[in-house]
Every structure is written in C-alpha cells, then in structure tokens.
Design an enzyme around this catalytic site. Structure first.
Site, PDB file in Angstrom:
ATOM      1  N   SER A  83      38.717  39.828  37.010  1.00 47.05           N
ATOM      2  CA  SER A  83      38.664  40.883  37.986  1.00 47.05           C
ATOM      3  C   SER A  83      40.238  40.922  38.416  1.00 47.05           C
ATOM      4  CB  SER A  83      37.565  40.475  39.096  1.00 47.05           C
ATOM      5  OG  SER A  83      37.101  41.523  39.657  1.00 47.05           O
ATOM      6  N   LYS A 105      43.761  41.015  36.421  1.00 44.23           N
ATOM      7  CA  LYS A 105      44.948  42.088  36.525  1.00 44.23           C
ATOM      8  C   LYS A 105      46.196  40.908  36.500  1.00 44.23           C
ATOM      9  CE  LYS A 105      42.326  44.581  40.222  1.00 44.23           C
ATOM     10  NZ  LYS A 105      41.208  45.244  39.610  1.00 44.23           N
ATOM     11  N   TRP A 116      32.539  50.023  38.109  1.00 42.83           N
ATOM     12  CA  TRP A 116      33.508  50.490  38.868  1.00 42.83           C
ATOM     13  C   TRP A 116      34.956  49.868  38.284  1.00 42.83           C
ATOM     14  CZ3 TRP A 116      34.728  52.413  43.355  1.00 42.83           C
ATOM     15  CH2 TRP A 116      35.531  51.710  44.195  1.00 42.83           C
ATOM     16  N   HIS A 169      29.418  42.644  36.534  1.00 37.20           N
ATOM     17  CA  HIS A 169      30.866  42.176  36.757  1.00 37.20           C
ATOM     18  C   HIS A 169      30.689  40.515  37.135  1.00 37.20           C
ATOM     19  CE1 HIS A 169      34.771  42.818  38.197  1.00 37.20           C
ATOM     20  NE2 HIS A 169      34.694  41.818  39.135  1.00 37.20           N
TER      21      HIS A 169
HETATM   22  C1  GCU Z   1      36.836  44.714  44.220  1.00 41.73           C
HETATM   23  C2  GCU Z   1      38.182  45.545  43.539  1.00 41.73           C
HETATM   24  C3  GCU Z   1      38.497  45.226  42.334  1.00 41.73           C
HETATM   25  C4  GCU Z   1      38.581  43.895  41.934  1.00 41.73           C
HETATM   26  C5  GCU Z   1      37.343  43.066  42.164  1.00 41.73           C
HETATM   27  C6  GCU Z   1      37.511  41.532  42.316  1.00 41.73           C
HETATM   28  O1  GCU Z   1      35.867  45.272  43.497  1.00 41.73           O
HETATM   29  O2  GCU Z   1      37.859  46.966  44.010  1.00 41.73           O
HETATM   30  O3  GCU Z   1      39.839  45.939  41.758  1.00 41.73           O
HETATM   31  O4  GCU Z   1      38.634  43.691  40.468  1.00 41.73           O
HETATM   32  O5  GCU Z   1      37.192  43.483  43.668  1.00 41.73           O
HETATM   33  O6  GCU Z   1      38.288  41.289  41.946  1.00 41.73           O
HETATM   34  O7  GCU Z   1      36.477  40.985  42.366  1.00 41.73           O
END
Ligand code: GCU
Length: 433
Positions: A273, A277, A364, A414
């Site tokens: 998540s 990144k 998402w 997720h």
């Molecule tokens: C939120 C956010 C995402 C991210 C995620 C996470 O949903 O919008 O961009 O990847 O959190 O890190 O769990």
C-alpha cells in the site's frame, strides 16, 4: 500510446459504479469505478525523450532518458531527497543466535540519523531475522511495517516500539502508543517462519520512525533535520513523506551492506500500500535493491494516474497532503498534464526484477492500472535485454505471470496474504539464485 489500442480489451469484470464524495475544496470529488468512464489518455513513451528523440540503445536509456524521467518524477511528484546524513551511525542493540526456537538469528540495530555530532537526530530501529543455520550470507527481504517491529511476530523479545502511532484498539495502540497487546498484532502479514525455512532473512522497521504518518506541518520525523536555517517546510520540489520513507529504506540498506551475515547483492525491497509506493520509489532511486516488490500500492505507486480509476491524484493529495511534494498538487484533476505516468516508475527499476501484485476487490488501488504499468514498462526491459512481461491480457485470478516484471491479481481484498509472499519468494528464487 492510446488506451484504446490494444489494451481496451483488458476488462475487469465486476460491479461498476461511480461514487461521489466531497473534499475540502467543496467541489464534488467523483470516484470512478466504471471502466467505460476511464478517460481517453495518452501515456508518454518511456523510450522517447521529451523533445521527441527516440531511445534505441541501453546507453541512451541510462545516459539520457532514465535521468530525464527520474528528474521529472522527483521534481513533480515525490520531491527531492537529501543524501545520507553525514554523522549517521549504527548500534547493534541485541544479537541472539537462537531466536524463534532456534530457527533464527535475531538482531536489533538502531540507525542513528544525524547530520552533526550535536544533533538530537532521529533513531530508526531495525529488526533483522536471519536463518540461524545459514552457512553463508543470506538474501533478505526488507520492508517497513505499519505498527512497530513488535507487531510483526509474537516473539516476546522484540523491543516494543515507543514511537507515535495512529490509535487502533484492534492493534493494541492506545493514546498513540503501542501497548503489550500490540505484540504480534500484524504477524499474519509477515510469514517469518516460511521465509526463514526458505532461506530468506527479513529486515523491517516501523515507517513512523522516519516520518510519523500525519500532516503535522513538517515538525517531526526526518524532514526538519534537513531544513536550511529559518526553513519551516519543504519547498514545493522537495520531499514529501513517501520519498522520506523510501529514503529510510536506503538508510537501512546502508546498514545491511555492513552486516557480514547479509548477502547485500540479494536484498529485495517490499512494501504494502503506501509502503509499496515507498518501496517502488526506493527501488527507482537505489540500484542496490536487487528486486522490488509492490503489494497493492495503487495511486502514487504502480497504478497509472491517468486512468483516474479508484483513488485519483486529487483525492490522494487531499487526504494525504504530506505524502508527495508540493508540485504534485498541480495535477489534481489534471492528470493529462503529467509529463510521465507510473509505468515510468516501473521502467526506472529496469533491468532489475520488479513484482507488482494486485487484489481483485481492491478497486481503490486500480488493479488494471497496476497491471498496465508493468505492461508499458516492458519495452525498457526488452531494450536492456530482459523479458519483462508478455501477454496483453490481465491473467486469471491467483496466477503469477511474467519474467523480470512479475504480476498477479489474487482474489480478496487489500492486504498482504501468504499467497502474495509465496509468489514473492518464488520470484526471488528464480531471479536471485
Ligand atoms: C489509503 C490511501 C491509499 C493507500 C492506503 C494504505 O487507502 O488512499 O493510497 O495505499 O491508504 O496505505 O493503506
């Protein structure tokens, strides 16, 4: 490259809806989950310079195009990060050779991040498990965790983090601090035993040690350490939190290369998540990472921004104003103006192996957009003599595909599941051994 040919066929079946939400600017914020409403978009070709010159050789890639993309993504999205702090040093806090019932050697190492001897600095606490019986150096997976090192295993000897954390009673976090109930609370995401049995070590640290994950006006974490006198916030081209976490992964690598039990040519950086990144950006900037793994990294990670499917640039910059650099806000609802897209982030990792994983219910994060990033990075891998990923269609569920660019979309939500880890270790077995 136009979305409509030949990738139009890549449909994700499922319920298709558009959700309307609001953000602070009070303009309706449309979250699109309808494949038919993905805007037409043009991706810049990773093998064509901004001035139109084609890139036909590895030397033109390394000498011209790669630096151009890296500069653009640095200045417009993640922000410029400093180098390694001059007075950084390491302390091995503990070293036990018979942890986890004799399966592991467990070390805890503090990385003291300091620029000057007199700085208070920031401490980054690393937990390292290595296969106890290893006769030689071990390959290692490195990844930040969300809830402190003590949360990744029920091992009672792991130091309980005293760092700021987001409150979460299900994870034993109260008044922004971990309690003993937090021990092992995220262990299901970290199959330590399976890793050790397969010959891999694990290095992990709490991401909040580098920068606590809230918009605090840049007063905590590593950012202030690098301010000029009287500077109070990063300039619009300077690093946000995602770049700071990526930088922190490189600082852990700085330690790992000094550890004689670690095979520093075989370190895979992995993140889930927001930390996916960070792992991708770390891999793009630091060629010491032999493999890069993105687990459900979504917007700002592996997913193409220009598809504006699920989380969008405006939405991420609104919810998390501290993640990217100031300039990235320019592209809120103006993704078409971005001079790059996330396939170029994948291409920056070439020719090193990269694995992109999606979860089908994680709309998402735009699973199809994550797949397309890998697909559109493939020409760079081919130019550099590697097969990246072939096949234009998303694979069926739960099937790992690709060569130097690995990909799967699994069923479910997720998360990081044992299936994901198994794919990462199989991928590492193929590429590191
Ligand atoms: C939120 C956010 C995402 C991210 C995620 C996470 O949903 O919008 O961009 O990847 O959190 O890190 O769990």
């Amino acid at each position: 490259m136009l979305r409509d040919c030949p990738f139009q066929k890549l449909g994700l079946i499922g319920l298709i809806v558009s959700v309307v939400a609001m953000d602070s600017s009070a303009q309706p914020l449309v979250i699109n989950y309808d494949e038919a409403k993905v805007p037409g978009y043009r991706l810049s070709d990773p093998l064509v310079m901004s001035d139109g010159r084609p890139v036909h050789s590895a030397s033109a890639w390394y000498g011209l195009r790669r630096p151009e993309i890296l500069d653009q993504m640095t200045a417009q999205m993640y922000g410029e990060a400093p180098g390694r702090p001059e007075k950084m040093h390491f302390s091995v806090v503990s070293d036990q050779t018979d942890a986890l019932g004799g399966l592991a050697r467990r070390k805890e190492v503090t990385i003291h991040l300091k620029r000057h001897e007199t700085d208070q600095g920031v401490d980054l606490n690393v937990l390292l498990y290595l296969p106890a019986k290893a006769k030689e150096v071990s390959p290692v997976f490195l990844g930040f965790n969300f809830f402190g090192n003590h949360s990744i295993s029920h091992d009672p000897e792991i130091t309980l983090s005293d760092a700021w954390m987001r409150n979460d009673s299900t994870k034993g976090i109260r008044e922004h601090r971990a309690t003993s109930a937090s021990r092992g609370s995220n262990a299901d995401r970290w199959p330590v035993q399976m890793m050790l049995e397969r010959g891999y070590g694990l290095a992990t640290a709490y991401y909040g040690d580098i920068d606590p994950d809230f918009d605090d006006g840049w007063q905590n974490g590593v950012h202030p350490m690098f301010f000029r006198e009287s500077q109070r916030a990063p300039e619009p081209h300077q690093w946000g939190s995602v770049a700071a976490w990526a930088w922190g992964l490189s600082r852990i690598m700085d330690y790992l290369v000094t550890d004689v039990q670690v095979d520093h040519d075989r370190v895979a950086v992995m993140g889930h998540s927001r930390l996916g990144k960070a792992a991708l950006w770390a891999g793009a900037n630091d060629a010491r990472f032999a493999i890069v793994v993105s687990n459900n990294s979504g917007c700002g990670g592996a997913a193409l921004s220009k598809r504006a499917y699920g989380e969008t640039v405006r939405r991420i910059n609104t919810s998390f104003p501290h993640w990217f650099c100031g300039h990235f806000g320019t592209y809120n609802e103006r993704e078409a103006l971005l001079p790059f897209d996330q396939h170029q982030l994948i291409a920056l990792i070439a020719p090193r192996p990269v694995y992109i994983a999606s979860a089908v219910e994680d709309r998402w994060a735009d699973p199809k957009g994550e797949f397309l990033s890998g697909l559109h990075a493939d020409p760079v891998y081919r130019l550099l003599g590697k097969r990246g990923i072939s096949g234009l269609e998303m694979p069926e569920l739960n099937r790992s595909v690709g060569n130097a660019i690995g990909y799967h979309v699994r069923d479910g939500r997720h998360n990081v599941l044992p299936f994901d880890w198994k794919c990462y270790m199989d991928f590492a077995d193929r590429h590191l051994r």
